[in-house]
Design a protein around this motif. Structure first.
Motif, PDB file in Angstrom:
ATOM      1  N   UNK A 226       0.858  -1.198   0.000  1.00 27.11           N
ATOM      2  CA  UNK A 226       0.000   0.000   0.000  1.00 27.11           C
ATOM      3  C   UNK A 226       0.887   1.239   0.000  1.00 27.11           C
ATOM      4  N   UNK A 227       0.268   2.408  -0.239  1.00 30.03           N
ATOM      5  CA  UNK A 227       1.032   3.650  -0.163  1.00 30.03           C
ATOM      6  C   UNK A 227       1.566   3.851   1.251  1.00 30.03           C
ATOM      7  N   UNK A 232       0.609   9.218   0.983  1.00 33.03           N
ATOM      8  CA  UNK A 232      -0.617   9.769   1.555  1.00 33.03           C
ATOM      9  C   UNK A 232      -0.558  11.304   1.530  1.00 33.03           C
ATOM     10  N   UNK A 233       0.593  11.853   1.977  1.00 32.32           N
ATOM     11  CA  UNK A 233       0.730  13.318   2.024  1.00 32.32           C
ATOM     12  C   UNK A 233       0.553  13.899   0.623  1.00 32.32           C
ATOM     13  N   UNK A 234       1.167  13.229  -0.363  1.00 28.50           N
ATOM     14  CA  UNK A 234       1.098  13.706  -1.749  1.00 28.50           C
ATOM     15  C   UNK A 234      -0.351  13.720  -2.247  1.00 28.50           C
ATOM     16  N   UNK A 235      -1.027  12.568  -2.054  1.00 23.75           N
ATOM     17  CA  UNK A 235      -2.413  12.446  -2.557  1.00 23.75           C
ATOM     18  C   UNK A 235      -3.364  13.374  -1.801  1.00 23.75           C
ATOM     19  N   UNK A 236      -3.112  13.504  -0.484  1.00 22.64           N
ATOM     20  CA  UNK A 236      -3.987  14.338   0.334  1.00 22.64           C
ATOM     21  C   UNK A 236      -3.863  15.794  -0.128  1.00 22.64           C
ATOM     22  N   UNK A 350     -10.631  21.665   9.312  1.00 23.32           N
ATOM     23  CA  UNK A 350      -9.309  22.245   9.018  1.00 23.32           C
ATOM     24  C   UNK A 350      -9.149  22.395   7.521  1.00 23.32           C
ATOM     25  N   UNK A 351      -8.187  23.200   7.126  1.00 23.81           N
ATOM     26  CA  UNK A 351      -8.018  23.443   5.689  1.00 23.81           C
ATOM     27  C   UNK A 351      -6.724  22.879   5.145  1.00 23.81           C
ATOM     28  N   UNK A 352      -5.733  22.759   6.032  1.00 23.31           N
ATOM     29  CA  UNK A 352      -4.455  22.252   5.504  1.00 23.31           C
ATOM     30  C   UNK A 352      -4.219  20.819   5.965  1.00 23.31           C
ATOM     31  N   UNK A 353      -3.367  20.145   5.221  1.00 25.26           N
ATOM     32  CA  UNK A 353      -3.146  18.709   5.430  1.00 25.26           C
ATOM     33  C   UNK A 353      -2.671  18.408   6.852  1.00 25.26           C
ATOM     34  N   UNK A 354      -1.748  19.225   7.374  1.00 24.14           N
ATOM     35  CA  UNK A 354      -1.169  18.853   8.669  1.00 24.14           C
ATOM     36  C   UNK A 354      -2.191  19.024   9.786  1.00 24.14           C
TER      37      UNK A 354
END
Ligand code: C2E
Ligand code: MG
Ligand code: MG
Length: 664
Positions: A226-227, A232-236, A350-354
């Motif tokens: 799996x990824x 995950x960070x890239x796709x998210x 939230x708006x950003x990935x982190x």
């Protein structure tokens, strides 16, 4: 250099060699043919000069006869012309032939000179009508000399003719050789070039495949395929950027509930097999555009791009959770697991990935702790864990405000009685709740992304404070505790290397303590990280040994230098024979493996004596000293030195830790 690169280099060298060989052959064959042609032309020209000389000589003879019959000035002139022609041809022969040819022409020219003189005399006799003198010159001079000259000229002309024929034959054979071999050479060269081009093409393909594989590996988890976190960070990020005003991106964080039991009781083979079955099972429920990744251990994440909102994300979470309820069959055994899922949706949580990832972490933590399966992030209305969530946001601030402090607990060598190291133990100096013990906030940090920054903080603080209590010329090593997530961080070794360089300290001042469970969560990655750290020169200790399920033979394969026997076995070993037995066995086995044993939780003189008798190397515990702030450790060390050292001296009790002042 990889084998593909070596092959590619060999193919290029091969191409160059073939090119040089074919060109060299073409050059050689042209040169040999043209030099054979030059030789043939020269030989035939020489033969021609001999022919011309013969002709001139015969003409001389016939003009001489003509003059004797009908003397005239015209015949005499023609005779002179023929004489000059013969001399000129012989001079050309002289110029173009070798030494033997020159000897011949010299002889002919000498005879001819005499012949010309005789002819002039016979012409004079004829002019005087002196027939007797004419006959005498003719029979005694001209005729025998003519025969001599003709013989020499014929002999040389024939020899030259043979040479000319030989040169022509050689030329013909060179030409025919070139005509036959040249196409063959070009054909072989062409085939070789084709072959080498094919090899180059294959190599390039192989290199391309290797590059693709490397990119794939860097984005995928080797066990499940799996990824990984990076994918995950890239796709998210992609999904968040692509999302429109009326669409949302969902993120589900999924942690298996009873996975550790399976791993511990049945072994890693079963655990690993189970993990590999999770992805395909979840995939069946997801859309093609959704991404599922394994973040490490038994933690998975799913990115749901372009969904309508929280309801849609919750529905997917329920389906996933339900899908996992059916048993997994591993080697004929039915294994059952459950999952706790934290749900967040962009825009709402939230708006950003982190931020979203951190909130999903908290939501998952709540779902797990409250045993409610699925929990959407809701800091205001949840009512389940206000204290923990408050503590968590406080902890984030605590790191920024540097409210975390380190206390150090010394370790004593039983052999020398010297302090051989200290362990850095973190505490939180909370503005309202006072000093909080690590047990109260480390698990919280471990369940969120905060353990990474927290460990960075502790490492930096431990190395910064080293000079407060340790002699710079002979540093006492400081041990820092690592959590599971730290071990799964592929950049950990690089970060520590940079930190050591920043503090201008050798790697030997640092020891790292990892628990058995941290090692067993993802043994492959843990081993990689430990090996990188060990290669830096950092010593590695297994902490709390004995309470996990690893065994010493597994440890043998890891780059472990120290083993800390868990205090639950040590503290009461002087009164509990079975614990004493366990401690003794661990010490004996470690010694055989060349691993240093440290007993933690030594509270009494009796325990210390028992450990010394059992052959333990190092002790750590309240009997020696409680964990102390850096300044107090410095004065403890000074006092100890003043007294001449010795493990029997008890340290100051150290500040008491609040059990926990926050109701959780
Ligand atoms: P640990 O690494 O096994 O640390 C030893 C714990 O045993 C410490 O508790 C220490 O105060 C306690 N201890 C030492 N001697 C005795 C003794 O004689 N008797 C008894 N009963 N206890 C003794 P502490 O400081 O509360 O730390 C608890 C755990 O928190 C540590 O266990 C470690 O796993 C974790 N921890 C502490 N600091 C850090 C940190 O910076 N990072 C991480 N990831 N974990 C940490
Ligand atoms: Mg420790
Ligand atoms: Mg321990």
């Amino acid at each position: 250099m990889t084998s593909a690169q070596r092959l590619s280099r060999a193919a290029i060298v091969g191409l160059v060699v073939v090119f040089i060989a074919v060109s060299g052959f073409a050059l050689w064959s042209t040169q040999t043919t043209s030099s054979a042609a030059r030789r043939a032309v020269a030989a035939s020209e020489l033969a021609d000069h001999y022919q011309q000389a013969m002709k001139a000589m015969i003409r001389e003879e016939s003009l001489e006869q003509t003059y004797l019959k009908q003397p005239s000035q015209l015949v005499r002139d023609e005779y002179d012309t023929a004489t000059a022609a013969l001399v000129s041809e012989l001079q050309l022969v002289n110029r173009d032939s070798g030494d033997s040819g020159r000897a011949g022409t010299a002889r002919v020219l000498a005879l001819h000179e005499l012949q010309v003189q005789s002819v002039h005399r016979i012409f004079a006799a004829a002019d005087r009508h002196d027939t007797a003198a004419v006959n005498l010159i003719l029979s005694q001079e001209l005729e025998p000399r003519f025969t001599d000259i003709a013989e020499v000229l014929t002999q040389y002309a024939e020899a030259q003719h043979d040479k000319s024929v030989a040169a022509l034959t050689e030329l013909r054979s060179k030409v025919s050789f070139s005509a036959t071999v040249r196409p063959l050479v070009f054909l072989v060269g062409f085939v070789l070039v084709l072959l080498l081009c094919w090899v180059l093409r294959q190599v390039r393909r192989q290199l391309y495949r290797q590059r693709e594989q490397a990119v794939r590996d860097s984005l995928h988890d080797p066990l499940t395929g799996l990824g990984n976190r990076a994918l995950l960070a890239e796709r998210f990020d992609e999904a968040l950027h692509r999302g429109s005003d009326d669409s949302r991106t969902g993120l589900l964080l999924l942690d298996l509930d009873r996975f550790k039991e399976i791993n511990d009781t049945l072994g890693h083979h079963y655990g690993d097999q189970l993990l590999t079955q999770i992805g395909p099972r979840l995939q069946r429920i997801l859309r093609a555009e959704d991404t599922i990744a394994r973040l490490g251990g038994d933690e998975f994440a799913v990115v749901l791009p372009d969904i309508t909102g929280l309801d849609a994300a919750m529905l997917v979470a329920e389906k996933l959770r339900y899908a996992l309820t059916a048993p997994f069959i591993v080697d004929g055994l039915n294994l059952q697991v459950e999952a706790s899922i934290g749900v967040v949706v962009s825009g709402e949580h939230g708006d950003d990935a982190s931020t979203l990832l951190q909130h999903a972490d908290i939501a998952m933590y709540v779902a797990k702790k409250q045993n409610i399966g699925i929990f959407p992030y809701d800091p205001d209305a949840d009512g389940h864990t206000p204290h923990k969530l408050t503590l968590l946001s406080d902890l984030r601030r605590a790191l920024e405000r540097r409210e975390l402090v380190l206390h150090y607990q010394p370790k004593i060598s039983l052999r020398s009685g010297e302090v051989c190291g200290v362990e850095a133990l973190v505490r939180w100096q909370h503005p309202q709740h006072g000093l909080i013990a690590p047990d109260q906030f480390i698990p919280l940090a471990e369940h969120t992304g905060l353990i990474g920054p927290l460990t960075d903080y502790v490492l930096d603080a431990a190395l910064t404070e080293l000079h407060l209590w340790s002699d710079p010329s002979d540093h006492i090593p400081v041990a820092v505790n690592l959590s599971t997530r730290n071990l799964l961080d592929g950049r950990l070794a690089d970060k520590i290397r940079a930190l050591l360089r920043h503090h201008a300290l050798a790697a030997t001042v640092l020891e790292l303590e990892v628990t058995e469970s941290a090692l067993m969560t993802d043994p492959l990655r843990a081993r990689q990280t430990l090996t990188q750290l060990y290669d830096l020169g950092i010593r590695i200790a297994i902490d709390d040994f004995g309470v996990g399920y690893s065994n010493l033979s597994q440890l043998k394969t890891l780059p472990v230098t120290h083993l800390k026997i868990d205090r639950s076995f040590v503290t009461n070993m002087d009164t509990d024979p079975s614990n004493a037995h366990i401690v003794k066995s661990v010490i004996d086995l470690s010694r055989n493996l060349g691993i240093t044993t440290i007993a933690e939780g030594v509270e009494t003189q009796a325990t210390m004596t028992a450990l010394r008798v059992a052959g333990c190397d190092v002790v750590q515990g309240y009997y020696v000293s409680r964990p102390l702030p850096a300044a107090e450790l410095a004065s403890w060390l000074r006092t100890r030195q003043g007294r001449g050292g010795g493990p029997e001296r008890r340290g100051t009790p150290g500040p008491a830790l609040l059990p926990i002042s926050v109701p959780i």
